[in-house]
Write a protein that holds these residues in place. Structure first.
Motif, PDB file in Angstrom:
ATOM      1  N   SER A  58      19.395 -13.472  -1.154  1.00  0.00           N
ATOM      2  CA  SER A  58      18.671 -14.743  -1.010  1.00  0.00           C
ATOM      3  C   SER A  58      17.893 -14.855   0.304  1.00  0.00           C
ATOM      4  CB  SER A  58      19.640 -15.918  -1.141  1.00  0.00           C
ATOM      5  OG  SER A  58      20.615 -15.862  -0.119  1.00  0.00           O
ATOM      6  N   THR A  59      18.248 -14.067   1.307  1.00  0.00           N
ATOM      7  CA  THR A  59      17.589 -14.181   2.615  1.00  0.00           C
ATOM      8  C   THR A  59      16.911 -12.892   3.080  1.00  0.00           C
ATOM      9  OG1 THR A  59      19.624 -13.615   3.806  1.00  0.00           O
ATOM     10  CG2 THR A  59      19.205 -15.961   3.385  1.00  0.00           C
ATOM     11  N   GLN A  92       9.584  -5.863   1.804  1.00  0.00           N
ATOM     12  CA  GLN A  92      10.538  -6.481   2.730  1.00  0.00           C
ATOM     13  C   GLN A  92      11.872  -6.708   2.037  1.00  0.00           C
ATOM     14  OE1 GLN A  92       8.288  -9.964   3.873  1.00  0.00           O
ATOM     15  NE2 GLN A  92       7.641  -9.000   5.793  1.00  0.00           N
ATOM     16  N   GLU A  93      11.810  -7.200   0.824  1.00  0.00           N
ATOM     17  CA  GLU A  93      13.033  -7.493   0.080  1.00  0.00           C
ATOM     18  C   GLU A  93      13.839  -6.218  -0.184  1.00  0.00           C
ATOM     19  OE1 GLU A  93      14.541 -10.037  -3.768  1.00  0.00           O
ATOM     20  OE2 GLU A  93      12.442  -9.428  -3.700  1.00  0.00           O
ATOM     21  N   SER A 111      10.895 -10.533   7.395  1.00  0.00           N
ATOM     22  CA  SER A 111       9.646 -11.114   7.892  1.00  0.00           C
ATOM     23  C   SER A 111       9.815 -11.624   9.324  1.00  0.00           C
ATOM     24  CB  SER A 111       9.195 -12.247   6.975  1.00  0.00           C
ATOM     25  OG  SER A 111       8.020 -12.844   7.467  1.00  0.00           O
ATOM     26  N   GLN A 112      10.914 -12.297   9.597  1.00  0.00           N
ATOM     27  CA  GLN A 112      11.176 -12.791  10.957  1.00  0.00           C
ATOM     28  C   GLN A 112      11.289 -11.638  11.952  1.00  0.00           C
ATOM     29  OE1 GLN A 112      14.714 -15.127  10.316  1.00  0.00           O
ATOM     30  NE2 GLN A 112      13.539 -17.014  10.108  1.00  0.00           N
ATOM     31  N   ARG A 123      14.191 -11.018   2.276  1.00  0.00           N
ATOM     32  CA  ARG A 123      12.757 -10.985   2.555  1.00  0.00           C
ATOM     33  C   ARG A 123      12.389 -11.828   3.773  1.00  0.00           C
ATOM     34  NH1 ARG A 123       8.669 -13.516   2.945  1.00  0.00           N
ATOM     35  NH2 ARG A 123       9.527 -15.438   2.127  1.00  0.00           N
ATOM     36  N   SER A 124      12.931 -13.033   3.844  1.00  0.00           N
ATOM     37  CA  SER A 124      12.569 -13.917   4.954  1.00  0.00           C
ATOM     38  C   SER A 124      13.102 -13.390   6.289  1.00  0.00           C
ATOM     39  CB  SER A 124      13.047 -15.344   4.699  1.00  0.00           C
ATOM     40  OG  SER A 124      14.448 -15.398   4.615  1.00  0.00           O
ATOM     41  N   ARG A 125      14.288 -12.801   6.282  1.00  0.00           N
ATOM     42  CA  ARG A 125      14.822 -12.246   7.531  1.00  0.00           C
ATOM     43  C   ARG A 125      14.005 -11.048   8.001  1.00  0.00           C
ATOM     44  NH1 ARG A 125      21.019 -11.279   6.954  1.00  0.00           N
ATOM     45  NH2 ARG A 125      20.719 -10.438   9.047  1.00  0.00           N
TER      46      ARG A 125
END
Length: 92
Positions: A24-25, A12-13, A31-32, A27-29
């Motif tokens: 900084s965001t 993802q990253e 994932s969303q 991977r989390s983005r």
């Protein structure tokens, strides 16, 4: 999007970074987006498509079988374009 990313064996990253997202965001983005919590803007989907080597329409098709047909056609077309470029270089 998750299936496309996994086909390319990409984290993802890494996908996020190659699509020019903030480190900084990223991977989390991703994932969303993969969990349908948030829909990415079209311009970002275009970046994902470029990074993953897939057409944008692949990400908007609901029917998995039809999405695979789109991907197959895209691969045929892109292979044809690269073959034409090779032939042209040989002719020069």
């Amino acid at each position: 999007m998750k299936e496309a990313r996994k086909l390319k064996k990409m984290s993802q990253e890494k996908l996020g970074l190659e699509a020019e997202m903030e480190i900084s965001t990223a991977r989390s983005r991703i994932s969303q987006y993969e969990n349908d919590a948030v829909n990415p803007p079209f311009e970002l989907v275009c970046k994902f498509a470029d990074v993953l080597g897939m057409p944008e329409s692949y990400f908007y098709t609901r029917d998995d079988a039809f999405a695979e047909k789109i991907l197959s056609l895209y691969r045929i077309e892109t292979e044809g374009r690269s073959d034409n470029k090779k032939s042209k270089k040989r002719a020069d």
